[in-house]
Structure formats: C-alpha cells, structure tokens
Scaffold this active site. Structure first.
Site, short mmCIF file in Angstrom:
data_model
loop_
_atom_site.label_atom_id
_atom_site.label_comp_id
_atom_site.label_asym_id
_atom_site.label_seq_id
_atom_site.Cartn_x
_atom_site.Cartn_y
_atom_site.Cartn_z
N TYR A 139 0.87 -1.19 0.00
CA TYR A 139 0.00 0.00 0.00
C TYR A 139 0.89 1.22 0.00
O TYR A 139 1.52 1.56 1.00
CB TYR A 139 -0.90 -0.04 1.23
N LYS A 167 -1.55 -1.43 -3.92
CA LYS A 167 -2.67 -0.49 -3.81
C LYS A 167 -2.05 0.89 -3.96
O LYS A 167 -1.30 1.35 -3.10
CB LYS A 167 -3.39 -0.63 -2.47
#
Length: 297
Positions: A139, A167
């Site tokens: 992320y 992400k």
C-alpha cells in the site's frame, strides 16, 4: 483489448469496521455488511485497513473482525487483511494472525511516521512477505505514510514471489506507468478519483471507498474499458464525480459511516480521534450522492 492480471478480482471495497453505539466492535454488523457488499458487486473486501479504522482497533479486535468476515463471505470473495504498521515485528505478528484466520491475502502499508530509507522499506516488505504463504499487496500512500515507495524499490520488490500487487495511492500516474512497464505487479487504484485513469496505464482494478455504494458501476466501468468502449467508461467515471467529491469532503471513514447509517446498514460511530459527521455534513453528502444518482433513503 486484453484485461490485465487481476489476482484479487477487479472491484474490492476497503470496508469500514462497524461499531455499536457504545463504541464496541459489532461483529454481527460486520458480517451483514460484508454480505451486502459482496451481493452488491464487490469481488473482494479489504478489512482492517485505514477505512476500517485500524489505528484504533486492537490486535484482538482485528483478529475477531477478520474471522467474522471470512466466515461470512470467504468462500465467495477475496478477503484481504490489512496488517501494516510502522513496526516490522508487529506487522509480522499481524500477518501470521491473519493467515491463521483464513484470509486470502495481506495489505501491507508503508511504515508511517518513522520515514525509513528505501533500503529499510525493502527489508520491511520482504520480511513481511517471508512470514506467511499469502500473497501481499503493498500500500503506497505517501500522503499518510510520509514516505513513497520508490520506483526502483518497487521493481526490486516485484521479484519476491509473494509480492504480487500494489494499492496505489501515490497519485503519480507517471511513476505507476514506469513500474507497470517494468514488472508484473498488479496495480489497484487506492484513490477513487483516479480509478479510470489508472486503468488507462495498465491498472488492474480498485480498492475503493465509494465501492460501499457503487461497486456495480465500478465493475461496469472496468468492463467497458476492457472491451475498448472508452466512451462508456468515461461516462460512468464522470457520472461518479459528485460521489467522489461527497465522500472526500472530509475524512472518508466519517462520510461512509454517515451514509451507511442513513441507509440503515451497519456502520455506527467512528472512534476518536475521528468524529462523526454533523447534520450539515450529512445533508451535503446526500446532495452530492443524489447528483451521482445514489440514493440512500
């Protein structure tokens, strides 16, 4: 047009953590919300992420939440557990805990506050990836973590067999394009406003906040793009702009929980230091959503 690799599906929602009015964890509500989200078009759920208020839930609460969601929808959807912290050892503990709970993958955020150098980031992510047999989604969100994952670091990390996706909330399509051109990493948009733009440079799908309410339209947008109907994809994207505006006028957890509560779905209050939406904020949100064709009442 060939669709990109999608190890976790196309549309995943970063699910809120429902609380009761006294602030305690609402596991029945979490199971009901997970069921609702899957039935409304999501192929996967991210639990214990930022939108799940992970900074204010205990390790035990995280474990119980994951188990409730896996039991509710784990046979029909990809369940990704957020396990990232700014402590490598603690992140490894949470990763192993999530694996035992039966999740399908892990979301590992960049260690925040400490601002480690790139070599430290690489060691952190590789250590976590080595700790379980699960695929990892990194992320990358420097607006919250203070430290971006550098392009060369991502290229090196892509060599790890269990680091399979990102992400992407860096909001830098040029950097994302470079990594996509040089690796097999699957890129999932972590910024709803850039859902369609990321597809245009090779993105795989979305880990969405607005997916609590418009997952079906996000799936339609991705399908239109896959078949080369860019005009249809653009129309859907533009039609969702008021919803993107509405949910991010303030912190996204606040607005999503407000909308869920209006809709009679499990949400409940936020935990401090977040605060619940004011009446005026709720009314503004409803106006924004109506402009996007989303009605809650």
């Amino acid at each position: 047009m060939n669709a990109p690799r999608r190890p976790f599906g196309t549309v995943l929602t970063a699910m809120v953590t429902p609380f009761r009015q006294d602030g305690s964890l609402d596991l029945d509500g979490a199971a009901r919300l997970a069921e609702h989200l899957i039935s409304s078009g999501n192929e996967g759920l991210v639990v214990n992420g930022t939108t799940g208020e992970s900074p204010t839930t205990t390790d035990d609460e995280k474990d119980r939440l994951v188990r409730a969601v896996v039991e509710a929808v784990g046979g029909r959807a990809t369940v990704v557990a957020g396990v990232g912290t700014n402590d490598t050892a603690h992140t490894v503990e949470l990763a192993r805990q999530a694996e035992k709970a039966g999740v399908h993958a892990l979301l590992v955020v960049t260690p925040y506050y400490s601002k480690p150098p790139q070599a430290g980031l690489q060691r952190h992510f590789e250590t976590v990836a080595d700790a379980t047999g699960l695929p990892n989604m990194l992320y990358d969100i420097p607006g919250r973590s203070a430290t971006p994952i550098g392009t060369e670091t991502l290229v090196r990390l892509a060599e790890h067999e269990r680091i399979v996706a990102v992400k992407d909330a860096k909001d830098d399509l040029a950097a994302s394009s470079e990594v996509l051109a040089r690796t097999d990493l699957a890129y999932y948009s972590g910024t709803d406003l850039l859902n369609l733009p990321l597809l245009s440079v090779g993105g795989s799908g979305f880990v969405s906040v607005v997916g609590h309410f418009v997952a079906g339209r996000l799936a339609e947008m991705a399908a239109a793009f896959d078949r080369g109907d860019n005009a249809a994809a653009t129309r859907i994207h533009q039609g969702l702009l008021p919803a993107y505006t509405g949910f991010f006028r303030t912190q996204g957890v606040i607005t999503v929980k407000a909308a869920l509560n209006v809709a009679g779905l499990p949400g409940g209050p936020t935990r401090p230091p977040l605060i619940d939406a004011t009446e005026q904020e709720v009314e503004t949100l409803l106006t924004d959503l109506a402009a996007a064709g989303v009605t809650l009442r």
